[in-house]
Design an enzyme around this catalytic site. Structure first.
Site, PDB file in Angstrom:
ATOM      1  N   ASP A  43       0.820  -1.219   0.000  1.00 45.75           N
ATOM      2  CA  ASP A  43       0.000   0.000   0.000  1.00 45.75           C
ATOM      3  C   ASP A  43       0.851   1.264   0.000  1.00 45.75           C
ATOM      4  OD1 ASP A  43      -2.405  -1.612   0.311  1.00 45.75           O
ATOM      5  OD2 ASP A  43      -1.821  -1.837   2.406  1.00 45.75           O
TER       6      ASP A  43
ATOM      7  N   LYS B 253       2.436   2.212  -5.051  1.00 43.51           N
ATOM      8  CA  LYS B 253       3.119   1.701  -6.244  1.00 43.51           C
ATOM      9  C   LYS B 253       2.318   1.967  -7.505  1.00 43.51           C
ATOM     10  CE  LYS B 253       3.380  -2.487  -4.553  1.00 43.51           C
ATOM     11  NZ  LYS B 253       2.822  -2.197  -3.212  1.00 43.51           N
TER      12      LYS B 253
ATOM     13  N   GLY C  15      -4.686  -3.986  -4.960  1.00 38.41           N
ATOM     14  CA  GLY C  15      -5.318  -2.928  -5.729  1.00 38.41           C
ATOM     15  C   GLY C  15      -4.376  -1.759  -5.944  1.00 38.41           C
ATOM     16  N   HIS C  16      -4.249  -1.311  -7.184  1.00 35.84           N
ATOM     17  CA  HIS C  16      -3.443  -0.148  -7.510  1.00 35.84           C
ATOM     18  C   HIS C  16      -4.369   0.967  -7.971  1.00 35.84           C
ATOM     19  CE1 HIS C  16       0.471  -2.659  -8.234  1.00 35.84           C
ATOM     20  NE2 HIS C  16       0.113  -2.587  -6.973  1.00 35.84           N
TER      21      HIS C  16
ATOM     22  N   GLN D 252       2.041  -6.050  -3.170  1.00 39.14           N
ATOM     23  CA  GLN D 252       2.324  -6.011  -1.722  1.00 39.14           C
ATOM     24  C   GLN D 252       3.684  -5.343  -1.448  1.00 39.14           C
ATOM     25  OE1 GLN D 252       0.985  -9.289  -2.926  1.00 39.14           O
ATOM     26  NE2 GLN D 252      -1.012  -8.480  -2.460  1.00 39.14           N
TER      27      GLN D 252
END
Length: 432
Positions: free
Chosen positions: A13, A16, A40-41, A223
């Site tokens: 988180d 990225k 999730g990005h 991650q």
């Protein structure tokens, strides 16, 4: 620089998604190397907000190729949904999305077994997202997984899947007392396979040939370092390799082709789920940072635990990954902070720790040693010029850089794509 690996230097988180999206304009291929749709990005471009879970966020850049590598576990339903969601906003992935024929599949039964196993742990929950990621990797390592290439031959797929489904039915009943039948999932998965077969290929061949031809590749992890299956806070970790070495195995390129490692860290620290977190803030401080930083999971919506910046974690991440340039995100979250604590060391039972504890039980009882730095009490939000940063913000960044002996090449001052500072003369500036 034709190959750069982006890794999270904390517990994930770190931002990225924004960083990869920003850099993707300078690379021709963006390859996802590990994880599943639990990562999730979030990318914000003008008024639009995109949350990508499987497809590398480079897909948002016209003409760029997005690769889902061998190290990723793919839920076909999630992937199809993502492709269709992108199509609705005018982003066509045809000819630009490439999925490894060796990537393993996540079935609905993986999700159900994930939920059952997490529930059975009671107070010892790991904090899994219950999206089937761990069980899919279990099947991969136990050599009973089904892969993308299996979808290319429906008859063979049915035969292989029948054996696996029978085993899962027995497992659900024997271990968790669930009287279920997962047989229908075989045809459901084949139906989804009709929508993704055209994207399946040998991505190792694709990426290696591209690099041999001088094309540039950005490798995108999932991650963060402290959630790595081998080097993180085991067992409170993910099920795949979240460090730079995972880029080689997760796509199928030799380590000699990976030239530079870019680490991502927030100006503070967060983690989701259970597990050790030495610099975790008291509830009131954490709530304030969570509110300012909008610290809720992009996929799950879960509130993130918040803590002070942990330089012991970053020192370890630099060593494990070989980080040669660092990005600091969410600097603006500290704009109203009067004093900032920075962890500069650990003690265990009164003695300094020189190494990162391997045992989670030991790590939970380390005492962080803090250095107090003054806050800047000025806005940095949206700044694009490093010379306009408040002096105390520059001092904070310099303290981090000097302690770690690594350059800070990029600073993020907001979630928007252009709320970014590239440090002149940094290694990162030469890639763009």
């Amino acid at each position: 620089m034709n190959s750069v690996v982006v890794v999270g230097a904390q517990w994930g988180d770190e931002g990225k998604g924004k960083v990869v999206d920003y850099l993707a304009g300078s690379f021709e291929y963006i390859a996802r190397v590990a994880g599943g749709h639990n990562a999730g990005h979030t990318v914000i471009i003008g008024p639009d907000r995109y949350v990508l879970q499987l497809i590398p966020c480079g897909i948002l850049r016209p003409g760029r190729h997005a690769v889902i590598g061998t190290g990723v576990v793919v839920d076909p339903a999630a992937l199809v949904n993502e492709i269709e969601t992108l199509a609705k906003v005018g982003i066509d992935v045809k000819g630009r999305l490439h999925i490894s024929n060796r990537a393993h599949l996540i079935f609905p039964y993986h999700r159900e077994l994930d939920k059952a196993a997490e529930g059975a742990r009671g107070a010892d929950k790991i904090g899994t997202t219950s999206r089937g990621i761990g069980p899919a990797y279990e099947d991969k390592m136990a050599r009973r997984g089904l892969r993308m290439c299996d979808l290319l031959d429906p008859d063979s797929f049915r035969k292989k899947a029948a054996h696996v489904v029978a085993e899962k039915n027995r497992l659900a009943k024997g271990a968790y007392g669930a009287n279920v039948d997962f047989s229908h999932e075989v045809e459901d998965t084949l139906a989804l396979g009709d929508k993704i077969r055209g994207y399946i290929c040998d991505t190792a061949e694709l990426v290696n040939h591209a690099m041999d031809d001088g094309k540039s590749v950005l490798f995108e992890g999932a991650q963060g370092t402290m959630l790595d299956i081998d080097h993180g806070t085991y067992p409170y970790v993910t099920s795949s390799s979240a460090i730079s070495g995972g880029a080689s195995t997760g796509v199928g390129v030799p380590p000699t082709k990976l030239k530079h490692i870019l680490g991502i860290s927030k100006a503070y620290t967060t983690r989701v789920g259970s597990g050790p977190f030495p610099t975790e803030m008291p509830d009131l401080d954490a709530e304030e940072v969570r509110k300012r930083g909008k610290e809720f999971g992009a996929v799950t919506g879960r509130p993130r635990r918040c803590g002070w910046l942990d330089l012991q974690v970053l020192r370890y991440a630099k060593m494990i990954n070989g980080i040669d340039s660092l990005v600091i995100t969410k600097l603006d979250v500290f704009d109203t902070q009067r004093e900032i604590q920075v962890c500069v060391g650990y003690k265990y039972k009164g003695k300094p720790l020189r190494e990162m504890p391997a045992l989670a039980e030991e790590y939970e009882h380390v005492t962080p040693e803090y250095k107090t730095l003054p806050g800047w009490n000025e806005t940095t939000y949206g700044l694009k010029d490093g010379t306009k940063l408040p002096k105390l913000a520059i001092d904070y960044l310099k303290f981090i850089s000097d302690f770690l002996q690594v350059e800070i090449g990029m600073i993020s001052t907001g979630p928007e794509r252009d709320a970014t500072i590239i440090q002149p003369g940094s290694m990162l500036s030469t890639w763009l």
